[in-house]
Write an enzyme that holds these catalytic residues in place. Structure first.
Site, short mmCIF file in Angstrom:
data_model
loop_
_atom_site.label_atom_id
_atom_site.label_comp_id
_atom_site.label_asym_id
_atom_site.label_seq_id
_atom_site.Cartn_x
_atom_site.Cartn_y
_atom_site.Cartn_z
N TRP A 177 -5.29 30.08 -24.66
CA TRP A 177 -4.00 29.62 -24.54
C TRP A 177 -3.59 28.49 -23.23
CZ3 TRP A 177 -4.55 35.17 -24.68
CH2 TRP A 177 -4.60 35.77 -26.11
N HIS A 178 -4.89 27.86 -22.84
CA HIS A 178 -4.68 26.95 -22.05
C HIS A 178 -4.89 25.66 -22.24
CE1 HIS A 178 -6.22 30.34 -18.79
NE2 HIS A 178 -5.16 30.46 -19.30
N TYR A 179 -4.36 25.17 -23.46
CA TYR A 179 -4.24 23.92 -24.10
C TYR A 179 -3.20 23.04 -23.40
CZ TYR A 179 -0.44 25.74 -26.98
OH TYR A 179 0.57 26.54 -27.30
N HIS A 180 -3.75 21.83 -23.26
CA HIS A 180 -2.96 20.71 -22.36
C HIS A 180 -3.20 19.30 -22.98
CE1 HIS A 180 -7.05 21.50 -20.49
NE2 HIS A 180 -6.86 20.34 -20.23
N LYS A 198 -14.56 31.23 -19.57
CA LYS A 198 -13.65 29.87 -19.90
C LYS A 198 -14.46 28.84 -19.36
CE LYS A 198 -9.56 27.70 -18.22
NZ LYS A 198 -8.35 27.70 -17.48
#
Length: 570
Positions: free
Chosen positions: A507-510, A403
């Site tokens: 799925w770590h969008y921000h 990542k």
């Protein structure tokens, strides 16, 4: 030598395992304050109205309920009594469920990357791979948080939902491989974010049961909180007459039958509406309520309450690329447990699964498509005769992934319609910043060294060079980006090509309501009274290797701060 059909079969066989009948423990708490929104009052009044019962909203609501009346509105249902959510062995089933009742709502960014947003109490903590790790101390300082209160808030969360993982042979081999190739020191088991290699925490207990942010509602005062499920907020209400700036004073929400309800703030300057609807939901709701770029609002015939051009801007998603490693020996089922924090802008993690060839439920073809849909919309390819699953064939292996930290590439969000149930249009611009691509390449190179390490040797076929593994993985469609083409398309991809063509999300969008642009340092919406945003949409840089611990901490942290402010203002 194993060919790409094995990879397809691995996904299909994995699905058989995940969708087989399983026993699970019913640990649903008896929340007297939680009910379906159907039949709730047409009009109601509270000190705090929290929109979104997710990773931040649940701990925030539990904390504020100690000395105030709180309404928590969640558009989805409860995570309990659903083994597809609660069981580690069923990871992926909820994410591949594309029904309207699913706890996961799929969206596809304009970049062609398949993604998901939560639609369930507990938010992303009810869907994710469970890894639990704190943000680094430098990150806490940079965010302006009080270190002591942050540590207390982390501990408050951990007492309910964090555990030490079992650390099986596959994960241990990845750990030892990381250490062998220089990702040092060995930090053992820790929740702390430290350069080197470590085993982190998990929200799955030793029985394989998931514990979500919804469990933090056990801290709530039952007399101070109301949790409504299947309550979709359509807009925030503002008072604008006779004021120097808009004042948030209520919300309109609809229950599952479509019936409209209104909830208002009670009288009192300390009472607030707090948006915790997530990275997509929070900027989307602000715009639906008239707070956002005026041109975009007018294009949707939305009355402009305040022109705020930064709403929906500064959207980020950490690129993730995984390499599939077929194994000559069985691999235990595990999600993310070990992580190599490289100090070079990438995190290296692993997930694996044991022999998935035996057993399975009826209707296995459908199950295979359902699970593979988590990765790709092209699941119909599994119906090819050459891809059909042979139940007698064992399949085993795992993934080592990297990542990109940060990231530096930035995108934006726009309204698609005026319906809050519809996904907005999202663009993340993966690898737009050249440093993100360089980081990805370094991460892939680290994975190569781990796979070739002595520590990992027993889990790798000796006659499979790393280039073959890249080609094997790249041949499997995991996104909607244009495939490799031209004379070199059949050759193993370069690391740069691999990064570009196999990019997925972790799925770590921000972003979208970033601190300093949309909200101030206390998460109050700039230019509007009695309105805050507290969730991952306020973050411009992802905390640590996995953000969920920090988002839960932030809900507790801000709840304590808001309670203290209330006492001072009394």
């Amino acid at each position: 030598m194993m060919d790409r059909v094995w990879l397809w079969r691995f996904f299909a066989a994995l699905s058989l395992f995940l969708h087989s009948p399983i026993c699970y423990s019913d640990k649903a708490p008896n929340y007297s304050f939680m009910r379906d929104a159907t039949g709730s009052p047409t009009t109601s009044y509270y000190d705090y109205i929290i929109i979104g019962g997710g990773t931040a909203g649940c701990p925030l609501a539990a904390t504020l309920s100690q000395n105030s009346s709180v309404l928590l509105l969640e558009r989805g249902g409860a995570p309990y009594n659903n083994p597809n959510i609660t069981r580690l062995s069923a990871f992926g089933a909820a994410l591949s469920d594309l029904s309207e009742a699913s706890p996961s709502q799929r969206f596809i960014s304009e970049d062609g990357v398949i993604n998901a947003r939560a639609r369930v109490l507990g938010g992303g903590s009810a869907l994710n791979a469970g890894f639990y790790t704190r943000a680094g101390t430098k990150y806490v300082r940079n965010m302006g948080w009080d270190g002591g209160l942050a540590n207390e808030s982390y501990s408050w969360v951990e007492a309910k939902v964090a555990f030490q993982p079992p650390m099986g042979r596959w994960q241990t081999a990845v750990r030892d491989g990381l250490l062998e190739v220089g990702i040092v020191p060995n930090n053992g088991f820790t929740y702390d974010h430290i350069n080197g290699t470590k085993f982190g925490g998990t929200i799955f207990d030793h029985n394989g049961d998931r514990h979500t942010a919804a469990d933090l509602l056990e801290y709530a005062d039952p007399n101070g909180i109301t949790v409504l499920l299947h309550a979709t907020v359509h807009r925030i209400l503002f008072r604008t007459r006779g004021t120097t700036k808009p004042i948030a004073n209520g919300v309109v929400y609809r229950d599952r039958t479509g019936q409209a309800h209104r909830a208002y703030l009670k009288e009192g300057s300390s009472n607030e509406i707090i948006v915790s609807a997530g990275t997509l939901g929070s900027p989307q709701l602000l715009m639906l309520s008239g707070v956002g770029p005026s041109a975009q609002l007018q294009a949707q015939n939305i009355t402009v309450v305040m022109d705020q051009p930064h709403v929906g801007q500064g959207m980020y998603d950490n690129p993730m690329n995984a390499v599939f490693i077929p194994s000559p020996v069985p691999v235990e089922v595990s999600l993310i447990e070990v992580v190599g924090i490289t100090g070079e802008g990438t995190y290296v993690e692993a997930a694996g699964g044991e022999n998935f060839g035996g057993g399975g439920s009826s209707g296995s073809g459908s199950s295979a498509r359902d699970y593979y849909a988590m990765f790709s919309p092209k699941a119909t390819l599994l119906e090819s005769n050459s891809m059909k699953l042979s139940s007698a064939q064992p399949f085993q292996g795992g993934f080592i992934l990297e990542k990109v930290m940060g990231p530096l590439s930035t995108g934006h969000l726009e309204l698609r319609t005026r319906n809050p149930n519809d996904n907005p249009v999202v663009t993340f611009n993966y690898f737009q910043h050249p440093d993100d691509l360089k980081r990805c390449v370094r991460g892939i190179q680290t994975i190569e060294r781990v796979v070739q390490s002595k520590a990992f040797a027993r889990f790798k076929y000796a006659d499979m060079p790393f280039e073959y593994l890249l080609n094997l993985t790249a041949s499997t469609p995991v996104n909607l980006r244009p495939p490799r083409s031209g004379p070199g398309a059949s050759l193993p991809p370069s690391a740069e090509e691999f990064c570009q063509h196999t990019v997925t999300t972790i799925w770590h969008y921000h972003g979208g309501c970033v601190v300093g642009r949309v909200v101030d340092g206390d998460y109050k919406v700039i230019g509007i009274d009695r309105l805050r945003v507290i969730d991952m949409s306020t973050v411009g840089y992802c905390p640590g290797t996995n953000p969920q611990a920090t988002v839960m901490m932030l809900g507790r942290y801000m709840g304590v701060k808001i309670m203290r402010e209330r006492l001072i203002n009394k």
